[in-house]
Enzyme design. Structure first.
Site, mmCIF file in Angstrom:
data_model
loop_
_atom_site.group_PDB
_atom_site.id
_atom_site.type_symbol
_atom_site.label_atom_id
_atom_site.label_comp_id
_atom_site.label_asym_id
_atom_site.label_seq_id
_atom_site.Cartn_x
_atom_site.Cartn_y
_atom_site.Cartn_z
ATOM 1 N N PRO A 29 4.416 8.159 1.863
ATOM 2 C CA PRO A 29 4.902 7.163 0.900
ATOM 3 C C PRO A 29 4.674 7.630 -0.530
ATOM 4 O O PRO A 29 3.595 8.104 -0.865
ATOM 5 C CB PRO A 29 4.056 5.930 1.227
ATOM 6 N N MET A 30 5.718 7.512 -1.345
ATOM 7 C CA MET A 30 5.623 7.945 -2.745
ATOM 8 C C MET A 30 6.348 6.956 -3.642
ATOM 9 O O MET A 30 7.567 6.768 -3.526
ATOM 10 C CB MET A 30 6.226 9.348 -2.909
ATOM 11 N N THR A 31 5.612 6.319 -4.526
ATOM 12 C CA THR A 31 6.189 5.330 -5.433
ATOM 13 C C THR A 31 7.123 5.999 -6.426
ATOM 14 O O THR A 31 6.756 6.977 -7.078
ATOM 15 C CB THR A 31 5.078 4.589 -6.187
ATOM 16 N N HIS A 149 -1.245 -0.414 3.548
ATOM 17 C CA HIS A 149 -1.850 0.476 2.546
ATOM 18 C C HIS A 149 -3.271 0.000 2.272
ATOM 19 O O HIS A 149 -3.488 -0.966 1.544
ATOM 20 C CB HIS A 149 -1.024 0.455 1.273
ATOM 21 N N GLY A 150 -4.242 0.689 2.858
ATOM 22 C CA GLY A 150 -5.646 0.351 2.653
ATOM 23 C C GLY A 150 -6.407 1.451 1.946
ATOM 24 O O GLY A 150 -7.599 1.619 2.196
ATOM 25 N N ALA A 151 -5.718 2.182 1.070
ATOM 26 C CA ALA A 151 -6.310 3.365 0.427
ATOM 27 C C ALA A 151 -6.246 3.259 -1.093
ATOM 28 O O ALA A 151 -5.726 2.296 -1.654
ATOM 29 C CB ALA A 151 -5.582 4.626 0.900
ATOM 30 N N TYR A 154 -6.463 0.295 -4.032
ATOM 31 C CA TYR A 154 -5.612 -0.886 -4.084
ATOM 32 C C TYR A 154 -6.319 -2.031 -3.344
ATOM 33 O O TYR A 154 -7.470 -1.894 -2.945
ATOM 34 C CB TYR A 154 -4.225 -0.574 -3.523
#
Length: 346
Positions: A29-31, A149-151, A154
């Site tokens: 995943p990349m914002t 997303h638990g990294a 955040y």
């Protein structure tokens, strides 16, 4: 150098529950902030389709935010709520599936503006419900699974880390107690999607404000941290490190994904500068490029079963055909990650 002999380890099928992948390559995943007012349009659908039709086994979307007032502070980060945004994601799924690809959304909350100590328990319940609603929508839209997303400091990770979680109620305290919020989110998502829908959980030791941080300083502590998440319903762990080749603890060559698989028995995804040399930040702040790194070590670890899947981020960001070129041994055609290449984002 041609890797067509051993590289086939990256192109073996992978199956877990209802997730059937043609190979072991995952798009990380990349914002990108290419979704005006939170709505992903056809550009987003075409962006993911290009990676799928060029041989990526599984796409994890950029972070998509839940329906909560604090979930995002960036207007063009995609939403995972609301009819218009969800219709946009339906088109993304259709485009990816249309070329035989697999895709899961990364469900995200960017975090508290201060610390998680500011949230009341009633507010926490609202956030848990919002995560569960997003999970339900992911299944309804036809995604092939979902990732929480638990990294990276955040929201979920803010509850994990003692520096951002001063709470003294059931959501705070020692490391195991600090997993309580994540456990409730995972359990709620599992109830929303049922037992066979794959649930991936991304976590990291490092933080955006502290690259040297460690939630768990020993394998024993890591096991204590992971067991509640497994019990809550995690199927696959996405273990975020800055460099996949670095050992997580002393006296063992295993990286974070390797240790996580050893301790839990669950499939794991490794990630961290796959396909790159040099520092990511230096490529942006100092104008230095990041050339394509050798993949010998990666393949050896994959063949030994240290981890199951390999997430590729920046290399796929600039080169949609990265997986196909690796498979065909056309490494001389790979597009290096540079500041100039980053501008295209095609």
């Amino acid at each position: 150098m041609n890797y067509t002999g051993s590289v086939q380890a990256m192109f073996k099928p992978f199956t877990f529950k209802s997730l059937n992948l043609s190979n072991r390559i995952v798009m990380a995943p990349m914002t990108r902030q290419y979704s005006p007012d939170g709505v992903p349009g056809m550009e987003v659908a075409e962006y993911y389709r290009r990676r799928a039709e060029n041989g990526v086994g599984l796409i994890v979307t950029e972070g998509t935010v839940i329906n909560h007032p604090d979930s995002s502070n960036q207007i063009n980060v995609p939403h995972f709520f609301g009819e218009v945004a969800l219709n946009g994601w339906a088109k993304v799924v259709a485009e990816v599936h249309g070329v035989g690809g697999k895709i899961i959304p990364q469900i995200w909350h960017m975090g508290a503006r201060g610390s998680v100590g500011e949230y009341s328990e009633s507010e926490i319940r609202k956030m848990v419900d919002a995560f569960a609603q997003a999970a339900f929508e992911a299944k309804q839209l036809g995604f092939d699974g979902m990732e929480l997303h638990g990294a990276h400091e955040y929201l979920i990770d803010q509850f994990f880390w003692e520096k951002t979680n001063p709470r003294t109620d059931r959501y705070g305290g020692d490391m195991v107690r600090r997993t309580r919020f994540a456990v409730e989110v995972i359990e709620a998502c599992r109830r929303a999607v049922g037992p066979e829908f794959p649930l991936v959980f991304r976590f990291s030791q490092w933080k955006g404000s502290d690259y040297t941080a460690k939630l768990a300083k020993t394998p024993s502590e890591l096991e204590q941290f992971l067991v509640p998440l497994v019990d809550a319903g995690v199927d696959i762990f996405h273990c975020s490190t800055r460099r996949f080749w670095e050992p997580e603890f002393e006296d063992s060559p295993l990286n974070l994904a390797g240790w996580t698989k050893k301790l839990t028995g669950k499939p794991t995804i490794t990630v961290g500068s796959v396909g790159l040399d040099g520092e990511f930040l230096s490529s942006l702040t100092e104008g230095k490029g990041a050339g394509n790194a050798k993949i010998d070590s990666l393949i050896d670890r994959l063949e030994r079963g240290e981890f199951d899947l390999v997430a590729v981020g920046r290399a796929l960001l600039v080169d949609p055909s990265w997986a196909r070129k690796i498979r065909d041994g056309r490494t001389d055609e790979l597009i290096p990650f540079t500041s100039e290449a980053l501008k295209t984002l095609y």
